[in-house]
Design a protein around this motif. Structure first.
Motif, PDB file in Angstrom:
ATOM      1  N   ALA A 164       0.831  -1.196   0.000  1.00  0.00           N
ATOM      2  CA  ALA A 164       0.000   0.000   0.000  1.00  0.00           C
ATOM      3  C   ALA A 164       0.866   1.247   0.000  1.00  0.00           C
ATOM      4  N   LYS A 165       0.425   2.263  -0.740  1.00  0.00           N
ATOM      5  CA  LYS A 165       1.083   3.561  -0.719  1.00  0.00           C
ATOM      6  C   LYS A 165       0.403   4.451   0.319  1.00  0.00           C
ATOM      7  N   ARG A 166       1.163   5.324   0.941  1.00  0.00           N
ATOM      8  CA  ARG A 166       0.627   6.133   2.029  1.00  0.00           C
ATOM      9  C   ARG A 166      -0.511   7.033   1.570  1.00  0.00           C
ATOM     10  N   LEU A 167      -0.333   7.773   0.493  1.00  0.00           N
ATOM     11  CA  LEU A 167      -1.330   8.748   0.055  1.00  0.00           C
ATOM     12  C   LEU A 167      -2.389   8.062  -0.805  1.00  0.00           C
ATOM     13  N   ILE A 168      -3.619   8.059  -0.326  1.00  0.00           N
ATOM     14  CA  ILE A 168      -4.727   7.475  -1.082  1.00  0.00           C
ATOM     15  C   ILE A 168      -5.307   8.510  -2.037  1.00  0.00           C
ATOM     16  N   ASP A 169      -5.582   9.713  -1.528  1.00  0.00           N
ATOM     17  CA  ASP A 169      -6.144  10.754  -2.395  1.00  0.00           C
ATOM     18  C   ASP A 169      -5.963  12.126  -1.745  1.00  0.00           C
ATOM     19  N   ASP A 170      -5.424  13.061  -2.524  1.00  0.00           N
ATOM     20  CA  ASP A 170      -5.370  14.456  -2.087  1.00  0.00           C
ATOM     21  C   ASP A 170      -6.110  15.366  -3.061  1.00  0.00           C
TER      22      ASP A 170
END
Length: 579
Positions: free
Chosen positions: A416-422
């Motif tokens: 998993a990557k830390r940033l899902i959505d900004d």
């Protein structure tokens, strides 16, 4: 046997997943009785297969150098079945195995969103699988099929203009067929859904045929059958069962070259279904089956071409077994065994636009076939006596059992990557490159969600603005879903994180945060107050009936459940996995 690999080919404009051996062999099947599904009487012959194709069919053929020889005496060769109506509602490995072990070599998938096609085509490279034709789902607003998921799953069309736009949207994903939920009649239930209009259906079929995509319809009524025929569809893939057919309809189906796959198996009043039915439901079901039988006989007598479909995966209709049983039910309803077998092979392949490639035992055709003991063209149940199943000339089933180890039940997880959505991507996708989806309550009327990105409080910053209108129904719910892979198919492993976090500014109330995974789902409720706030939720705060698997996460959702006709709004930013 070496595990098969899957590659993509283009057959008459259709992109189909096809199984091929890593080391293709030449095979001679000697002295086998061939039922070729062309209308010829069965005959004894030798058959040579090279590079996944039938290359020679005749008596006393010479053995090619290095060929594998199969003794065909006391065996019959028939084309593999094509099932034009399948919902992949279980593990894809499980479904693929069940289909192949029952001699089904080509199927549709009516249960996938377009954004998942590429992922699933890739995944089938690791499976021993039949060919899969992915269906784009289209329904009118308020129509059957639009009562679950959102428009990423089933696109809504009410006009020719919308049909054009939807087809342009689908160009990105390249479906193999189109399924239109054209008929709103709900089997005698007073609560009916919306029918599609004829002018919208005509435009869908026009646009689809320009792209080489056959159009199959959920059609269950006589009026719907007329609309399907006049709309130019390729096939009706349910039984017409609201009343006896009109005098006009059989001729319309013949004149417009519409195939008919009655899916008798899903409607059969089996003992395991009857236990949950009332006496009224049983009586209504029996009456519908009488109409199904009457109409099938009328269509057959008029010369309507038959295909095989089951609706397997729905209503406890088992995969594979139902495809064979469908032919048995056809015979029970008056179709000859030979014609039922032709419907399941040549007819179904033709309905999918694949007749020039498969569905018959002919030189040049794809070598998808089954060896059985018996004569299924005389006794259709002999198809159950499967000795071997071949896909592209390679054996995948022996004595009714899959050869070799099937692939895993679920795809492997990526970190998993830390940033899902900004909400900063110009293409409108999440930082995982996925399409956001609406989390909407099931069945009509459905609550409404409107999402848009907007400038945030900081320079060059954007938030997601979500407007929600809850419908007047028991337990309405709506919100937004963040898939962690295209179509939420490949999972991610979030073991290195402790939970999720996000910023929210919303109408005060109780909101529901959910994580979906293979094998389980966890939810937690949060109290939202006035103004922006940071929310941090450890994984162990999520609870559910089945334990959440943080090693195989599929999606995150943030939703609200309230009272009917309530309106909510929320703004979201910086959705992350938290350490």
């Amino acid at each position: 046997m070496k595990k098969s690999a899957v590659f993509l080919t283009n057959v008459l404009g259709l992109h189909i997943a096809l199984v091929a051996s890593a080391n293709a062999t030449t095979t001679l099947i000697d002295d086998v009785t061939v039922f070729d599904s062309t209308g010829k009487a069965p005959y004894v012959s030798d058959v040579i297969i090279e590079n996944g194709r039938f290359v020679s069919i005749g008596k006393d053929l010479s053995k090619p150098d290095g060929a594998l020889v199969v003794d065909g005496k006391e065996l019959s060769m028939v084309a593999g079945l094509t099932d034009v109506h399948v919902h992949w509602t279980a593990s894809r490995a499980e479904v693929a195995t069940a289909l192949l072990e029952h001699g089904v070599t080509t199927v549709t998938d009516f249960h996938s969103s377009p954004d998942s096609y590429a992922s699933k085509r890739k995944w089938h490279e690791s499976l021993i699988s039949p060919h899969v034709a992915y269906a784009a789902r289209i329904a009118p607003p308020g129509g059957h099929g639009a009562d679950w998921a959102d428009e990423r799953m089933t696109r809504l069309v009410a006009s020719p203009e919308e049909a054009q736009k939807v087809m342009e949207y689908l160009d990105t994903y390249q479906p193999d067929v189109v399924k239109v939920f054209a008929d709103g009649w709900r089997y005698g239930n007073p609560k009916e859904d919306t029918d599609i209009s004829l002018h919208a259906l005509k435009e869908i079929t026009k646009q689809a045929k320009m792209r080489g995509w056959p159009v199959l319809t959920h059609t269950v009524s006589v009026d719907g059958g007329k609309r399907a025929a006049l709309g130019g569809v390729s096939a009706i893939v349910h039984a017409i069962q609201d009343e006896p057919t009109s005098d006009e309809l059989p001729g319309l189906l013949v004149d417009n070259n519409v195939f008919y796959a009655p899916t008798l198996a899903v409607y059969e009043l089996r003992p395991d279904k009857l236990s949950g039915y009332s006496k009224i439901q049983i009586a209504v079901g029996k009456n519908r089956q009488k109409f199904s039988e009457h109409n099938l006989q009328a269509f057959m007598e008029a010369g309507v071409k038959l295909a095989l479909g089951t609706d397997s995966g729905i209503g406890r209709t088992p995969f594979g077994e139902s495809s064979v049983h469908e032919m048995e039910l056809m015979v029970d309803f008056g179709v000859s065994a030979a014609d039922a077998l032709i419907a399941g092979t040549k007819g179904s392949a033709d309905a999918l636009g694949l007749a020039s490639d498969r569905g018959t035992i002919e030189e040049g055709k794809r070598a998808d076939f089954v060896l059985v003991k018996g004569s299924p063209w005389q006794n259709i149940s002999d198809y159950r006596n499967i000795n071997a199943v071949f896909i592209d000339g390679e054996q995948v089933v022996e004595n009714g059992n899959l050869m070799g180890a099937q692939g895993p039940d679920t795809p492997p997880a990526s970190p998993a990557k830390r940033l899902i959505d900004d909400f900063e991507r110009e293409d409108g996708k999440t930082q995982y490159g996925t399409l956001r989806k609406s989390d909407i309550d099931y069945s009509f009327p459905r609550s409404h969600v409107l999402m848009t990105t907007k400038p945030g409080a900081k320079v060059n910053d954007h938030d997601l603005s979500v407007a929600i209108e809850l419908e007047n129904k028991p337990k309405p719910k709506a919100g937004v879903i963040f898939p962690l892979s295209d179509g939420s198919f490949y999972p991610v492993d979030a073991a290195e994180f402790n939970g999720i976090a996000f910023e929210i500014n919303a109408k005060p109330g109780v909101y529901i945060v959910a994580l979906d995974s293979y094998g389980g789902k966890g939810t937690v409720t949060i109290d939202v107050i006035d103004g922006w706030q940071n929310v941090v939720l450890p994984f162990d705060s999520f609870t559910g009936e089945e334990p959440l698997d943080i090693n195989r996460l599929l999606s995150l959702s943030i939703s609200v459940a309230g009272k009917g006709e309530e309106a909510y709004w929320m703004e979201l930013d910086n959705v992350i996995f938290n350490k």
